[in-house]
Scaffold this active site. Structure first.
Site, PDB file in Angstrom:
ATOM      1  N   ARG A 264     -48.489 -16.934   8.431  1.00 52.72           N
ATOM      2  CA  ARG A 264     -48.193 -18.272   7.930  1.00 52.72           C
ATOM      3  C   ARG A 264     -47.689 -18.124   6.501  1.00 52.72           C
ATOM      4  O   ARG A 264     -48.464 -17.961   5.570  1.00 52.72           O
ATOM      5  CB  ARG A 264     -49.481 -19.106   7.972  1.00 52.72           C
ATOM      6  N   HIS A 268     -51.277 -24.048   4.723  1.00 53.50           N
ATOM      7  CA  HIS A 268     -51.750 -24.569   6.014  1.00 53.50           C
ATOM      8  C   HIS A 268     -51.060 -25.898   6.315  1.00 53.50           C
ATOM      9  O   HIS A 268     -50.486 -26.096   7.371  1.00 53.50           O
ATOM     10  CB  HIS A 268     -53.270 -24.750   5.971  1.00 53.50           C
ATOM     11  N   TYR A 277     -56.853 -18.719  -2.290  1.00 55.28           N
ATOM     12  CA  TYR A 277     -57.605 -17.816  -1.420  1.00 55.28           C
ATOM     13  C   TYR A 277     -56.827 -16.579  -0.954  1.00 55.28           C
ATOM     14  O   TYR A 277     -57.366 -15.748  -0.260  1.00 55.28           O
ATOM     15  CB  TYR A 277     -58.154 -18.578  -0.202  1.00 55.28           C
TER      16      TYR A 277
END
Lengths: 372, 326
Positions: A264, A268, A277
């Protein structure tokens, strides 16, 4: 803490790959694909166009025209490869990120935007495209796909010229009970279903090792059906592996789990901030494996397309982006009383009463304003 | 006319529905060879085969989730949840998918799925086998929720639910499964509408509203009250969503008093919705507040205590007495 050797820049040995990140064709003992130059150019065009639609949607969200958007950036090959493996008779069950599959199924990209703009919860007829509505609850659609496949069996539509279902889900979804139940159902009933897991390495902020101690494709063996890991950034391999799995499913050989190993590249959703993160180096490593660049390199190196072709596709993409933007902005807000529509299929007294009461309430405002 | 138990009436109703429409399927845990733990599906697999009467893996979310998929393919699945307390693993599929998918599709999809749930206590069972979860489902838009109370209704209502193009949560009063009554299996086209309440005993002094297992309890209470010179009218709600507010209001306006009876805990229970609606609809006719009789606001107790938990004739009559003290 468990370290997962399967994640990271090095491609694990079990990965099915037919086109390297550098655009070199490689052989695989179990999977092959014979594509005409025209077919390869068509795949390239698909990849570029869906990335452009996605880019436009992100921009629309940034400008306040969409409430949120779930970008497919980086997952184009997994979606186009698998999506182009489907026949008209096959049925696809997406998550909310399958814009590329939707494209392959002929769903107007603008219809995808309604959900994210907040004008509806899903704007297309699933039967018209054999493409189900986006499902937001993680993993729920896997059971729908298996049930649908059981219906295919009961219709006698397995065998020669048979049909199958394909269901999309992510690495995070593999922890859901419904996904595991769907594996059990598919296995026990030998249902014609292909489980297409896009392992994009991240479930929002949680890396794969929070979901699994083993590579995801190996989960299938415990349920009693084959699992295969494919390079999810290789559109040739995704097409070949999905074609084979669908052919097997249609002919009555039961389910297959495909783990498309991808990344990805974006957040998100537009509400997410991945810098909190994950490290930039990881993204940079995956950028070298971009699903579009390798096809471009292959076409170019093998003189299957010239600059005029690439320019043409880019121009088409820009035009598509403009068109999607224009029609997104033209999407009207629904009327207030639409809240009560389609809650039930058959007449329902409570809906009628509440609709009438709300209409009456709203008309009071019109009278007041008219009287002023 | 033929005499059937409530369980057999459901069985005959499903059999008729399966004969009438080849798309009707029955699915659940142990519904095939065993015929279900209450034998409600007894003999169906033998006669309709394993493709139409499906013994499923032991997972309720899977039952409802795959039923949705089958419905999307044009089938009309009838799911059995083995006991009320086991519906919760399926709650996500019921609430987020089954109830909302037609709306999500802007009417393009319909989901004619029936979820049968044996409900209520009184059979001396262990925990999770005696619950009344109807309020969770009446609170979920997109579902129809019905409860049968007697064999004749069971026979007709299960067929009506299967024919309905909306998802239907179908509550069956498990302790009444073995009650017998005359059932007219020929009167298919004269069925009472699925979404209407019915006065099952006319009266003039108090309206008792009940559904499922409590209808019989209320009828017994009415018989006892009659000896004391009180005339109780019993309305069997049959459909909780949609609710037949007109029939309820018509009764309460005549009697001026109303007692709601259900097994589920009173607090936040379906009776609260009834009391609120009756207050709005019948305010000037009421001689007393709407009173509620139900389970305490506790988890269902161990079975040796269930006779104290479940509303019985005496608790119903106690509430009737209180309705005359205002």
């Amino acid at each position: 803490m468990t370290a997962d050797a399967s994640r990271g820049a090095q491609a694990p040995p079990e990965l099915v790959q037919l086109l390297t990140p550098e655009g070199e064709r490689v052989e695989h003992p179990d999977y092959d694909i014979d594509l005409t130059p025209e077919e390869i150019r068509a795949l390239y065009r698909d990849l570029v166009l869906v990335r452009r639609v996605d880019l436009e949607a992100v921009a629309l969200q940034r400008q306040g025209e969409l409430g949120i958007w779930a970008s497919l950036l980086g997952q184009e090959a997994a979606q186009i490869g698998s999506g182009r493996a489907l026949t008209d008779a096959d049925m696809a069950f997406p998550t909310y990120r399958e814009h590329g599959v939707a494209w392959c199924r002929g769903v107007d990209p603008v219809n995808l935007l309604g959900l994210f703009r907040g004008v509806n919860h899903g704007g297309w007829d699933p039967a018209e495209h054999n493409f189900h509505l986006y499902t937001i609850v993680i993993g729920s659609q896997t059971l729908h796909a298996v049930g649908y496949a059981m219906g295919i069996q009961r219709d006698g539509a397995v065998g020669e010229n048979g049909a199958a279902t394909i269901v999309y889900f992510g690495d995070g979804a593999t922890s859901q009970g419904d996904v595991n139940e769907s594996f059990i159902w598919a296995s026990v009933f030998n249902a014609p279903v292909v489980f297409f897991c896009q392992n994009n390495q991240w479930a929002i902020s949680e890396p794969l090792e929070k979901q699994s101690r083993i590579p995801l494709y190996r989960r299938a063996s415990g349920f009693g059906f084959p699992g295969v890991r494919v390079d999810g950034n290789d559109v040739f391999a995704c097409l070949a592996v999905t074609r084979k799995a669908l052919t097997d499913a249609r002919s009555g050989q039961g389910p297959v789990l495909i783990e498309a190993f991808t990344y990805r590249m974006g957040a998100h959703t537009t509400s997410d901030d991945p810098t909190r993160y994950r490290v930039q180096d990881e993204l940079e490593a995956w950028k070298l494996k971009d699903p579009i660049e390798r096809v471009r390199a292959y076409l170019f190196k093998n003189q299957l397309a010239d600059q005029a072709f690439f320019d043409e596709v880019d121009a088409e993409a820009d035009e598509l982006g403009r068109d999607v933007r224009k029609r997104c902005l033209e999407m009207p807000d629904p009327e207030p009383l639409a809240i009560f529509d389609h809650v039930y299929t058959e007449p329902h007294r409570l809906m009628d009463e509440e609709r009438a009461a709300f209409a009456s309430y709203l008309s009071g405002f019109e009278t007041e304003e008219g009287g002023r | 006319m033929t005499t059937l138990t409530l369980a057999k009436a459901l069985n005959e109703g499903m059999r008729k529905a399966m004969e009438d429409d080849p798309k009707v399927l029955v699915m659940g845990e142990d519904v095939g060879k065993l015929g279900g733990v209450f034998r409600v599906t007894d003999g169906l697999q033998k006669d309709f085969g394993e493709e139409r009467v499906i013994d499923t893996p032991l997972a309720e979310s899977g039952i409802v989730g795959t039923a949705i998929g089958l419905a999307l393919r044009g089938y009309r699945p009838v799911c059995e949840i083995q006991f009320d307390g086991f519906v919760f693993p399926a709650a996500d599929q019921i609430i987020t998918q089954l109830a909302k998918m037609p709306l999500r599709s802007l009417g393009a999809l319909k989901l004619p799925v029936v979820v049968r749930i044996p409900c209520g206590g009184g059979i001396g069972a262990v925990e999770h086998h005696s619950e009344s979860p109807e309020a969770y489902f009446t609170h979920t838009a997109g579902l129809r929720v019905v409860a049968c109370s007697n064999p004749a209704d069971a026979y007709a209502m299960i067929q009506q639910a299967i024919r309905c193009d909306d998802p239907v949560i179908f509550f069956e009063p498990k302790r009444r499964y073995w009650e017998k009554a005359e059932v007219d299996t020929a009167a298919a086209e004269e069925w009472f509408p699925l979404d209407r309440a019915r006065v099952v005993r006319p009266g003039t002094d108090v309206t008792l509203l009940a559904y499922g297992p409590m209808v019989k309890t209320c009828l017994e209470a009415a018989a006892a009250a009659e000896e004391d010179g009180r005339s109780l009218e019993i309305v069997d709600l049959r459909s909780l969503n949609p609710l037949d507010t007109a029939a309820i209001a018509e009764s309460v306006r005549r009697t001026g008093r109303c007692v709601v009876v259900h097994e589920a805990p009173v607090f936040g229970g379906f009776g609260a919705e009834l009391a609120a609606r009756i207050t709005e609809e019948c305010f000037y006719s009421l001689e007393a507040p709407v009173l509620r009789v139900g389970g305490p606001s506790t988890p269902y107790p161990p079975s040796r205590l269930e006779e104290h938990y479940l509303p019985d004739l005496d608790r119903v009559l106690d509430a009737v007495d209180r309705a005359f003290t205002f």
